[in-house]
Design a protein around this motif. Structure first.
Motif, mmCIF file in Angstrom:
data_model
loop_
_atom_site.group_PDB
_atom_site.id
_atom_site.type_symbol
_atom_site.label_atom_id
_atom_site.label_comp_id
_atom_site.label_asym_id
_atom_site.label_seq_id
_atom_site.Cartn_x
_atom_site.Cartn_y
_atom_site.Cartn_z
ATOM 1 N N ARG A 123 0.637 -1.253 -0.078
ATOM 2 C CA ARG A 123 0.117 0.317 0.326
ATOM 3 C C ARG A 123 0.884 0.841 -0.158
ATOM 4 N NH1 ARG A 123 1.318 -0.996 4.912
ATOM 5 N NH2 ARG A 123 1.189 0.496 6.332
ATOM 6 N N SER A 124 1.767 0.952 0.475
ATOM 7 C CA SER A 124 2.594 2.414 1.050
ATOM 8 C C SER A 124 4.159 2.309 -0.089
ATOM 9 C CB SER A 124 3.086 2.998 2.053
ATOM 10 O OG SER A 124 3.885 2.267 2.603
ATOM 11 N N GLY A 125 3.987 1.292 -1.138
ATOM 12 C CA GLY A 125 6.119 1.357 -2.047
ATOM 13 C C GLY A 125 5.048 -0.607 -2.717
ATOM 14 N N GLN A 126 6.122 -0.006 -3.885
ATOM 15 C CA GLN A 126 5.873 -1.027 -4.965
ATOM 16 C C GLN A 126 7.161 -1.509 -5.689
ATOM 17 O OE1 GLN A 126 3.907 1.914 -5.443
ATOM 18 N NE2 GLN A 126 2.419 1.023 -4.191
ATOM 19 N N GLY A 127 8.389 -1.399 -4.507
ATOM 20 C CA GLY A 127 9.273 -1.487 -5.071
ATOM 21 C C GLY A 127 9.698 -3.497 -5.498
ATOM 22 N N LEU A 128 10.648 -3.411 -6.001
ATOM 23 C CA LEU A 128 10.864 -5.424 -5.771
ATOM 24 C C LEU A 128 11.137 -5.756 -4.476
ATOM 25 C CD1 LEU A 128 11.332 -7.826 -7.291
ATOM 26 C CD2 LEU A 128 13.950 -7.021 -7.249
ATOM 27 N N ALA A 129 11.666 -5.301 -3.684
ATOM 28 C CA ALA A 129 11.600 -5.894 -2.751
ATOM 29 C C ALA A 129 10.899 -5.643 -1.546
ATOM 30 C CB ALA A 129 12.678 -4.756 -1.520
ATOM 31 N N ARG A 130 9.662 -4.705 -2.181
ATOM 32 C CA ARG A 130 8.388 -4.809 -1.291
ATOM 33 C C ARG A 130 7.275 -5.329 -1.771
ATOM 34 N NH1 ARG A 130 5.633 -1.473 3.063
ATOM 35 N NH2 ARG A 130 7.276 -0.375 2.578
ATOM 36 N N ILE A 131 7.157 -5.655 -3.247
ATOM 37 C CA ILE A 131 6.468 -6.622 -3.897
ATOM 38 C C ILE A 131 7.199 -8.353 -3.530
ATOM 39 C CG2 ILE A 131 6.278 -8.035 -6.098
ATOM 40 C CD1 ILE A 131 6.252 -4.351 -6.898
ATOM 41 N N SER A 132 8.297 -8.632 -3.313
ATOM 42 C CA SER A 132 8.400 -9.668 -3.056
ATOM 43 C C SER A 132 8.514 -9.823 -1.547
ATOM 44 C CB SER A 132 10.372 -10.231 -3.202
ATOM 45 O OG SER A 132 10.838 -9.867 -4.408
ATOM 46 N N ALA A 133 7.878 -9.359 -0.492
ATOM 47 C CA ALA A 133 7.716 -9.610 0.415
ATOM 48 C C ALA A 133 6.368 -10.131 0.465
ATOM 49 C CB ALA A 133 8.938 -7.952 0.917
ATOM 50 N N ALA A 134 5.644 -8.888 0.122
ATOM 51 C CA ALA A 134 4.240 -9.047 -0.438
ATOM 52 C C ALA A 134 4.188 -10.308 -0.489
ATOM 53 C CB ALA A 134 3.814 -7.717 -1.016
ATOM 54 N N VAL A 135 4.474 -11.199 -1.312
ATOM 55 C CA VAL A 135 4.110 -12.092 -2.242
ATOM 56 C C VAL A 135 5.432 -13.533 -1.231
ATOM 57 C CG1 VAL A 135 5.519 -13.750 -3.630
ATOM 58 C CG2 VAL A 135 4.798 -11.537 -4.342
ATOM 59 N N VAL A 136 5.649 -13.492 -0.369
ATOM 60 C CA VAL A 136 6.163 -14.640 0.011
ATOM 61 C C VAL A 136 5.578 -14.898 1.740
ATOM 62 C CG1 VAL A 136 8.037 -15.026 1.726
ATOM 63 C CG2 VAL A 136 8.861 -14.552 -0.373
ATOM 64 N N ALA A 137 5.433 -13.361 2.047
ATOM 65 C CA ALA A 137 4.183 -13.015 3.449
ATOM 66 C C ALA A 137 2.654 -13.502 3.396
ATOM 67 C CB ALA A 137 4.413 -12.142 4.173
ATOM 68 N N GLY A 138 2.393 -13.410 1.846
ATOM 69 C CA GLY A 138 1.407 -13.506 1.964
ATOM 70 C C GLY A 138 1.075 -14.868 1.858
ATOM 71 N N ILE A 139 1.673 -15.809 0.609
ATOM 72 C CA ILE A 139 2.366 -17.737 0.917
ATOM 73 C C ILE A 139 2.695 -18.365 2.146
ATOM 74 C CG2 ILE A 139 3.149 -19.170 -0.694
ATOM 75 C CD1 ILE A 139 2.672 -17.372 -3.379
ATOM 76 N N ALA A 140 2.993 -17.592 2.893
ATOM 77 C CA ALA A 140 3.825 -17.952 3.954
ATOM 78 C C ALA A 140 2.640 -17.979 5.202
ATOM 79 C CB ALA A 140 5.160 -17.220 4.730
ATOM 80 N N THR A 141 2.254 -17.272 4.757
ATOM 81 C CA THR A 141 0.478 -17.032 5.889
ATOM 82 C C THR A 141 -0.469 -17.848 5.395
ATOM 83 O OG1 THR A 141 0.716 -14.592 5.991
ATOM 84 C CG2 THR A 141 -1.617 -16.146 6.817
ATOM 85 N N ILE A 142 -0.348 -18.067 4.225
ATOM 86 C CA ILE A 142 -1.395 -19.549 3.812
ATOM 87 C C ILE A 142 -1.059 -21.201 3.849
ATOM 88 C CG2 ILE A 142 -2.584 -21.260 2.007
ATOM 89 C CD1 ILE A 142 -2.425 -18.176 0.089
#
Length: 190
Positions: free
Chosen positions: A121-140
């Motif tokens: 929501r507050s940043g869309q760089g590669l690191a932020r997108i990567s963290a969002a994907v990994v955190a989301g899938i890890a949560t599942i």
């Protein structure tokens, strides 16, 4: 890439009638989730669906609230007995399916969409997108293993509910990161 609190969908599809747009997006998202559950890609050691990647992409594209609401709507469709989940109707339908071995993973979908949307929501760089994907899938997987552990024990939950899926999840993480970067680049140009 720019930092903004607007989701890509808000920027790509601005409207003075957000309720109608959001209803259309939820319906599209639930159709996409159902399709991603039904299409299996041959992979080792188990066939791969694209559901976990689609969940985090919906969260990032729609924003955390609408992304989570879309997944809740998808789960409601399944609870009503629609054959929207992987393995349905063969492995059961409705609430009986949802409280079975995949129940925690399904619950994790809601959290994953929200987490992925919130993290970008507050940043869309590669690191932020990567963290969002990994955190989301890890949560599942964390919620899935927690639920499955109640049914079969922790060791069996990890052995059967995580390890066989690691190769395909790594592939999906990489694909979702690439798709997320492309999505935010398109949004930046809009």
């Amino acid at each position: 890439m720019s930092t903004t609190t607007a989701s890509p969908i808000d920027q790509l599809w601005p409207t003075d009638r957000p309720a109608l747009r959001n209803l259309a997006l939820v319906l599209f998202g639930t159709l996409l989730l159902a399709a991603s559950a039904k299409i299996q890609v041959p992979f080792w050691p188990v066939p791969m669906t694209m559901q976990t990647a689609i969940v985090v992409l919906i969260g990032m594209a729609y924003g955390w609230r609408l992304g989570a609401a879309t997944v809740v709507a998808y789960l409601a469709e399944g609870a009503m007995g629609l054959p929207v989940f992987t393995g349905t109707p063969e492995r059961g339908l409705g609430l009986a399916y949802m409280v079975g071995p995949t129940g925690g993973y399904l619950l994790g979908f809601v959290a994953a969409a929200a987490i992925a949307g919130w993290l970008v929501r507050s940043g869309q760089g590669l690191a932020r997108i990567s963290a969002a994907v990994v955190a989301g899938i890890a949560t599942i997987f964390v919620l899935g293993v927690a639920w499955l552990s109640v049914l079969v024990g922790f060791e069996n939950a990890v052995t059967h509910g995580v390890l066989p899926f690691l190769p395909s999840e790594i592939a999906k993480i990489l694909l979702a990161i690439a798709a997320g970067v492309a999505m935010f680049r398109v949004r930046a140009k809009a």
